[in-house]
Design a protein around this motif. Sequence first.
Motif, PDB file in Angstrom:
ATOM      1  N   ILE A 195      47.664  45.451  37.463  1.00  0.00           N
ATOM      2  CA  ILE A 195      48.135  44.579  38.540  1.00  0.00           C
ATOM      3  C   ILE A 195      49.645  44.423  38.479  1.00  0.00           C
ATOM      4  CG2 ILE A 195      48.075  42.204  39.417  1.00  0.00           C
ATOM      5  CD1 ILE A 195      45.126  42.108  38.495  1.00  0.00           C
ATOM      6  N   LEU A 196      50.169  44.187  37.291  1.00  0.00           N
ATOM      7  CA  LEU A 196      51.615  43.988  37.151  1.00  0.00           C
ATOM      8  C   LEU A 196      52.388  45.273  37.432  1.00  0.00           C
ATOM      9  CD1 LEU A 196      51.727  41.660  34.005  1.00  0.00           C
ATOM     10  CD2 LEU A 196      51.926  41.029  36.414  1.00  0.00           C
ATOM     11  N   LYS A 222      41.809  40.257  36.246  1.00  0.00           N
ATOM     12  CA  LYS A 222      41.394  39.460  37.402  1.00  0.00           C
ATOM     13  C   LYS A 222      40.316  40.221  38.164  1.00  0.00           C
ATOM     14  CE  LYS A 222      42.633  36.205  39.099  1.00  0.00           C
ATOM     15  NZ  LYS A 222      42.206  34.779  39.011  1.00  0.00           N
ATOM     16  N   THR A 223      39.395  39.458  38.738  1.00  0.00           N
ATOM     17  CA  THR A 223      38.372  40.047  39.586  1.00  0.00           C
ATOM     18  C   THR A 223      38.967  40.325  40.961  1.00  0.00           C
ATOM     19  OG1 THR A 223      36.571  38.898  38.438  1.00  0.00           O
ATOM     20  CG2 THR A 223      36.116  39.723  40.653  1.00  0.00           C
ATOM     21  N   ILE A 224      38.846  41.573  41.406  1.00  0.00           N
ATOM     22  CA  ILE A 224      39.304  41.972  42.731  1.00  0.00           C
ATOM     23  C   ILE A 224      38.087  42.015  43.651  1.00  0.00           C
ATOM     24  CG2 ILE A 224      40.530  43.719  44.068  1.00  0.00           C
ATOM     25  CD1 ILE A 224      42.215  42.386  41.876  1.00  0.00           C
ATOM     26  N   TYR A 225      38.211  41.381  44.807  1.00  0.00           N
ATOM     27  CA  TYR A 225      37.119  41.328  45.772  1.00  0.00           C
ATOM     28  C   TYR A 225      37.429  42.305  46.906  1.00  0.00           C
ATOM     29  CZ  TYR A 225      35.998  37.023  43.284  1.00  0.00           C
ATOM     30  OH  TYR A 225      35.695  36.092  42.309  1.00  0.00           O
ATOM     31  N   ILE A 226      36.648  43.372  46.999  1.00  0.00           N
ATOM     32  CA  ILE A 226      36.883  44.413  47.998  1.00  0.00           C
ATOM     33  C   ILE A 226      35.823  44.286  49.091  1.00  0.00           C
ATOM     34  CG2 ILE A 226      37.153  46.875  48.410  1.00  0.00           C
ATOM     35  CD1 ILE A 226      37.574  47.233  45.409  1.00  0.00           C
ATOM     36  N   PRO A 227      36.213  43.985  50.320  1.00  0.00           N
ATOM     37  CA  PRO A 227      35.209  43.927  51.392  1.00  0.00           C
ATOM     38  C   PRO A 227      34.451  45.246  51.503  1.00  0.00           C
ATOM     39  CG  PRO A 227      37.302  43.005  52.144  1.00  0.00           C
ATOM     40  CD  PRO A 227      37.569  43.649  50.806  1.00  0.00           C
ATOM     41  N   THR A 228      33.123  45.160  51.554  1.00  0.00           N
ATOM     42  CA  THR A 228      32.348  46.395  51.691  1.00  0.00           C
ATOM     43  C   THR A 228      32.568  47.032  53.060  1.00  0.00           C
ATOM     44  OG1 THR A 228      30.407  45.101  52.356  1.00  0.00           O
ATOM     45  CG2 THR A 228      30.584  45.719  50.028  1.00  0.00           C
ATOM     46  N   LEU A 282      39.906  44.074  37.141  1.00  0.00           N
ATOM     47  CA  LEU A 282      41.072  44.940  36.973  1.00  0.00           C
ATOM     48  C   LEU A 282      42.003  44.368  35.917  1.00  0.00           C
ATOM     49  CD1 LEU A 282      42.331  47.531  38.171  1.00  0.00           C
ATOM     50  CD2 LEU A 282      43.602  46.075  39.752  1.00  0.00           C
ATOM     51  N   ASP A 283      42.431  45.220  34.996  1.00  0.00           N
ATOM     52  CA  ASP A 283      43.326  44.781  33.927  1.00  0.00           C
ATOM     53  C   ASP A 283      44.644  44.271  34.501  1.00  0.00           C
ATOM     54  OD1 ASP A 283      41.471  45.495  32.028  1.00  0.00           O
ATOM     55  OD2 ASP A 283      42.400  47.430  31.563  1.00  0.00           O
TER      56      ASP A 283
END
Length: 332
Positions: A113-114, A163-169, A108-109
Amino acid sequence: MPKKQRSLNQVKEDISVRVLREKLPLEWVVHSYGADYGIDCVVELFDFIGEDKKIAETLGENFFVQLKSSDCIEYASRKVYGRGNVTKGSLTEDKSDCTKIQVAKFQLDMSDILTVQSMGIAIPVLLILVDTNTERAFFICLNDYIDKVLIPEDPLYASKGSKTIYIPTANEIFNEESALVALRAYGKRSKMYGAFSLFSYQLTEIWRIQGRTAAPHNIPLEQAVDMIKTFLDIALRQDIWAGHEFWQPMQWSHRELLELKEKLSRGVKNEDYEQFLTYCSDYIWHRLTNLSNMYEELVREWYMPTYLAMLTSYLPQEENHESDQLNTDKLN
């Protein structure tokens, strides 16, 4: 001169919008947000009224959406560790206490995020990621992710381009009521923060008549009881009490307010004045204001890719939705 053309990205965007609408209840409304400045749409929650389900009524609840899609999502395992409360201090992890979470990864850019960070935490912004190959859709609340995951793990995140966003499946969206509990909870968030502020004000005013503030305001019993009745009526009018089967503290506080209303209907004796005020301040309104503390420390970490979230956000795996890979049904 070439004819009008569509890019692959435009095709994916159309797929993602269609999938999102299909995953949500028919009565919910997806409002497009116009030009893309980090928010793609707003989802407004409605419920049918009447058994015939011919008319749906707005709940006055909504959440913002950053809608993303990809045909090459990377699915992976993320190690998470027991850790201290990041709301109260810097990240400390217990490496001996570890588990793995299945996640979908998305880059995600930083501008997105900001943008979300600048909006604060009262109105949730959900990143909804659609896999255009399988048409599965996953959600993560970015406001909470920033505070509970991103900043603790990378305090210098703002200097990065993305940044890499980690989304629980496990955070998969299904058009089934048990799987929509999280989205309903996010829809209520702005109401919750409004109520938290109100309860804090009311408690301070009760302390004032008890002489427990820097500017006490002693008043006679009749006036104090009238004030408590007013506070009680206002508290019960807040549209936050229904639909909280997923969070028992809300049910407990609602029941306690109703019990207080019943006590007031019987009247308060002069000799019970001080005891009555103590009951209101140290029991009823203490628990009401403590809801905000629990919300910050616990509820905002629900559905995050963290160890605590795995313990508090999902039913045991054997009770999962039959088509899901992990536990996705609803909050405890």
